[in-house]
Design an enzyme around this catalytic site. Sequence first.
Site, short mmCIF file in Angstrom:
data_model
loop_
_atom_site.label_atom_id
_atom_site.label_comp_id
_atom_site.label_asym_id
_atom_site.label_seq_id
_atom_site.Cartn_x
_atom_site.Cartn_y
_atom_site.Cartn_z
N ASP A 54 -12.47 11.87 42.17
CA ASP A 54 -13.86 12.12 42.58
C ASP A 54 -13.91 13.47 43.31
O ASP A 54 -12.88 14.12 43.46
CB ASP A 54 -14.38 10.96 43.44
CG ASP A 54 -13.61 10.82 44.74
OD1 ASP A 54 -12.70 11.63 45.01
OD2 ASP A 54 -13.92 9.89 45.50
N ASP B 169 -15.88 2.05 38.34
CA ASP B 169 -14.80 1.98 39.31
C ASP B 169 -15.32 1.27 40.54
O ASP B 169 -16.52 1.31 40.82
CB ASP B 169 -14.32 3.38 39.73
CG ASP B 169 -15.22 3.96 40.81
OD1 ASP B 169 -16.33 4.38 40.46
OD2 ASP B 169 -14.85 3.93 41.99
N CYS C 227 -6.21 -18.40 33.81
CA CYS C 227 -5.63 -17.05 33.81
C CYS C 227 -4.14 -17.14 33.51
O CYS C 227 -3.46 -18.04 33.99
CB CYS C 227 -5.85 -16.41 35.17
SG CYS C 227 -5.14 -14.76 35.31
N CYS D 205 -1.97 -14.53 34.10
CA CYS D 205 -1.28 -13.40 34.75
C CYS D 205 -0.03 -13.91 35.48
O CYS D 205 0.17 -15.11 35.66
CB CYS D 205 -2.22 -12.66 35.71
SG CYS D 205 -2.34 -13.35 37.36
N CYS E 151 -0.74 -16.25 38.47
CA CYS E 151 -1.19 -17.60 38.10
C CYS E 151 -0.11 -18.39 37.37
O CYS E 151 -0.08 -19.62 37.44
CB CYS E 151 -2.47 -17.50 37.28
SG CYS E 151 -3.83 -16.84 38.25
N HIS F 133 -3.68 -10.27 40.54
CA HIS F 133 -4.54 -11.19 39.78
C HIS F 133 -5.96 -10.63 39.64
O HIS F 133 -6.53 -10.67 38.55
CB HIS F 133 -4.59 -12.58 40.44
CG HIS F 133 -5.76 -13.37 39.95
ND1 HIS F 133 -5.72 -14.09 38.77
CD2 HIS F 133 -7.03 -13.48 40.42
CE1 HIS F 133 -6.92 -14.62 38.56
NE2 HIS F 133 -7.73 -14.27 39.55
ZN LIG Z 1 -4.21 -14.69 37.43
#
Ligand SMILES: [Zn+2]
Length: 392
Positions: free
Chosen positions: A107, A281, A319, A321, A324, A350
Amino acid sequence: MIRKWRMIQQRVMVLALHFELIKVCKQSGARLGRIHTQHGVIETPIFMPVGTQATVKTLSPEELKEVGSQIILSNTYHLFLRPGHEIVEEAGGLHAFMNWDSPILTDSGGFQVFSLNALREISEEGVAFRSHISGEKLFLSPEKSIEIQNALGADIIMAFDECTPYPAERQYVEDSMRRTIRWAKRCIKAHQRPDEQALFGIVQGGMDLDLRRESAERLIELDFPGYAIGGLSVGEPKEQMYEVLESTTGLLPANKPRYLMGVGSPDSLVRGAIYGVDMFDCVLPTRIARNGTAMTSMGRLVVRNAKFARDFTPLDPNCDCYTCRSYSRAYLRHLVKAEEIFGLRLISYHNLYFLLRLMEKVREAIRQDRLLDFGEQFIKQYYGTTDIQLTF
Ligand SMILES: [Zn+2]
């Protein structure tokens, strides 16, 4: 003739950025695209994790790749103050300094100068302010911001602007927006690396649709490789934000990327995509993670709540990931309560995975011309309500 054509071809090849519009969703009008940069391709619409101090807090570049980050954002203001752009340049630029070989956006520093400094002084030349770290008196101008961003070497850099506060008098908004246009011209003039770094212009104009139009039209005349929409999500009601967003994206050229600055709640990402935004963002996913709050397919989950003390299920059962797959809510709650950094790391991981997966699903839905259906379903599940309308 052939020679002339070759010269044109060469010019195209050295362009810092190329936007490829793949398709427009028939149901919603959302755009599926690709942004080609010198450090790789970005699939849009995309969410960009924020790495304020040349690091996305608590996560390594390898982990950022694992969660699906294609581009990250870093802050000019913070790197100017510490360690100083000269040191980053000496290290070989921001990519080398922070060991991130994919695209980066910086930025302009404008937003921080205005939001972190109560004692700033704005003039036509630029903004005088005091460092929030050392108290030292400093000055940022369009030329200085571009000099710093040229030294940092991000793939996409931003014009120095004033993010108009809300609420503000119409006259102030108008004067500020026109100054931002004059600053944008100075940014283009100061830019030393246009073949490597794409400079985006920023549409301002507060909540006034006529001023937004004037800002957009005058920036388009300057032919930037991309356009950002700034000055939204600054305290105005959400419906007003969407009204301004919808009318502003409608003014921007279809063949250039559009970036909605500082917006990252899940409903805003879906709805922003519907209005034709390509890039977003926000510090939200990593900031709330550090307070022990997770974004899950069922909505926000405050891990520190007592009811999770003996909950041995994953943070988000839908999820897949690393967090998780490996840890329970009870363990994460324990880490957050004990103020262990690992807990903040796991939740940040996560949350970013969740938002980047959401954008992947948004892209898939655009490909299949069903983003309105997807958005409605997602919001019903996330917010437990259908009160948040996706269309007027
Ligand atoms: Zn997750």
